[in-house]
Write a protein that holds these residues in place. Sequence first.
Motif, short mmCIF file in Angstrom:
data_model
loop_
_atom_site.label_atom_id
_atom_site.label_comp_id
_atom_site.label_asym_id
_atom_site.label_seq_id
_atom_site.Cartn_x
_atom_site.Cartn_y
_atom_site.Cartn_z
N GLY A 1 16.55 39.76 40.38
CA GLY A 1 16.76 38.61 39.50
C GLY A 1 16.14 37.31 39.99
N LYS A 2 15.21 37.37 40.93
CA LYS A 2 14.60 36.15 41.49
C LYS A 2 13.99 35.27 40.39
N GLY A 3 13.18 35.91 39.54
CA GLY A 3 12.49 35.16 38.48
C GLY A 3 13.49 34.51 37.54
N PRO B 1 -1.74 41.57 35.52
CA PRO B 1 -0.69 40.82 34.81
C PRO B 1 0.20 41.75 33.98
N ARG B 2 1.51 41.45 33.95
CA ARG B 2 2.41 42.16 33.03
C ARG B 2 2.23 41.54 31.66
N GLU B 3 2.75 42.23 30.66
CA GLU B 3 2.65 41.70 29.30
C GLU B 3 3.27 40.30 29.26
N LEU C 1 -1.40 30.14 53.43
CA LEU C 1 -0.36 29.82 54.41
C LEU C 1 0.18 31.14 54.96
N GLU C 2 0.32 32.11 54.05
CA GLU C 2 0.72 33.47 54.41
C GLU C 2 0.22 34.39 53.32
N TRP C 3 0.06 35.65 53.66
CA TRP C 3 -0.18 36.67 52.64
C TRP C 3 0.36 37.99 53.14
N ALA C 4 0.63 38.92 52.21
CA ALA C 4 1.17 40.22 52.60
C ALA C 4 0.81 41.26 51.56
N GLU C 5 0.88 42.51 51.99
CA GLU C 5 0.68 43.64 51.08
C GLU C 5 2.07 44.11 50.69
N PHE C 6 2.31 44.26 49.39
CA PHE C 6 3.62 44.73 48.94
C PHE C 6 3.43 45.76 47.83
N ALA C 7 3.98 46.96 48.06
CA ALA C 7 3.94 48.04 47.06
C ALA C 7 2.55 48.25 46.46
N ARG D 1 -1.67 42.90 46.97
CA ARG D 1 -1.62 41.77 47.89
C ARG D 1 -1.12 40.52 47.17
N TYR D 2 -0.39 39.72 47.94
CA TYR D 2 0.20 38.49 47.42
C TYR D 2 0.00 37.40 48.47
N GLY D 3 -0.37 36.20 48.05
CA GLY D 3 -0.57 35.13 49.03
C GLY D 3 -0.24 33.76 48.49
N THR D 4 0.18 32.88 49.41
CA THR D 4 0.53 31.50 49.08
C THR D 4 -0.58 30.58 49.53
N ILE E 1 8.68 34.60 47.52
CA ILE E 1 7.79 35.54 48.22
C ILE E 1 8.61 36.63 48.91
N GLU E 2 7.92 37.71 49.27
CA GLU E 2 8.65 38.81 49.90
C GLU E 2 8.88 38.54 51.40
N THR E 3 9.59 39.47 52.05
CA THR E 3 10.14 39.18 53.37
C THR E 3 9.10 39.03 54.50
P1 5GP Z 1 5.98 40.98 41.55
O1 5GP Z 1 4.83 41.93 41.52
O2 5GP Z 1 7.28 41.62 41.12
O3 5GP Z 1 5.70 39.70 40.81
O4 5GP Z 1 6.19 40.55 43.07
C1 5GP Z 1 6.37 41.53 44.06
C2 5GP Z 1 6.84 40.89 45.34
O5 5GP Z 1 5.85 40.00 45.85
C3 5GP Z 1 8.11 40.04 45.16
O6 5GP Z 1 8.99 40.33 46.25
C4 5GP Z 1 7.62 38.63 45.24
O7 5GP Z 1 8.59 37.74 45.76
C5 5GP Z 1 6.47 38.79 46.23
N1 5GP Z 1 5.48 37.70 46.20
C6 5GP Z 1 5.07 36.95 45.15
N2 5GP Z 1 4.18 36.03 45.56
C7 5GP Z 1 4.04 36.18 46.89
C8 5GP Z 1 3.26 35.51 47.90
O8 5GP Z 1 2.53 34.56 47.66
N3 5GP Z 1 3.37 35.98 49.17
C9 5GP Z 1 4.17 37.02 49.51
N4 5GP Z 1 4.22 37.39 50.79
N5 5GP Z 1 4.92 37.66 48.60
C10 5GP Z 1 4.86 37.25 47.30
#
Ligand code: 5GP
Length: 191
Positions: free
Chosen positions: A19-21, A45-47, A73-79, A82-85, A104-106
Amino acid sequence: MEKQQNKKLYIISGSSGVGKGTVLKSLLERHPEFMLSISCTTRSPREGEKDGVNYFFLSREEFEDCVNKDKFLEWAEFAGNRYGTKKKYIQQCLTEGKDVILEIETQGALKVKQQMPEAVLIFIEPPSLETLENRLRGRHTEDETTIQKRLMEVSKELEVAKQYDYQVINDDLAKTVEEIEKIIIKEQGLC
Ligand code: 5GP
Ligand code: ADP
């Protein structure tokens, strides 16, 4: 003496579907003065999601280019994505004396905390694992493979959550928003 207001970086994390969003949308409606950082991602992108609003949607090559140019500032691979700030926006907001929120993720959250120990880490927990899965599935935005990848991350995320400054259970939405609001007000030194 007048209380000093501390402008800070707030990081909100939580497993996919917790429920973050939804919580952030409500928090930002109540507090339009909080600046939400828009992340970059390689996922599609989702719909209904728009480039520059929900994320900056980048190709793998574009993302890699930002990494090489030290723009994050940071970036990570999740599922699998890649996601980055981006550094620039965060630096600008803090220089202007504004509170910034990163969702952002952990792994990314811990990287930011290392660089900026004053960052406040808030982890949103689900009332139960069953509720989490129901919310993630009920959103109807991911296929089964993606849902499984995201569920695989949950136990690791809940372990890292212990290192966060605050843990908030998202049961009743309004209460969750209020609780996070109280944390921010406390951290701002306003009470
Ligand atoms: P979603 O694909 O559901 O939008 O996001 C997947 C995960 O990536 C979520 O845990 C979200 O908080 C995280 N996430 C979104 N933006 C960033 C980011 O810039 N950096 C990191 N490390 N995680 C992010
Ligand atoms: P996240 O951003 O963490 O992946 P979302 O904000 O997309 O999660 O929420 C996932 C689903 O759970 C959405 O359908 C949302 O409406 C629902 N949801 C969020 N918070 C609550 C809550 N407190 N109670 C019931 N449903 C919720």
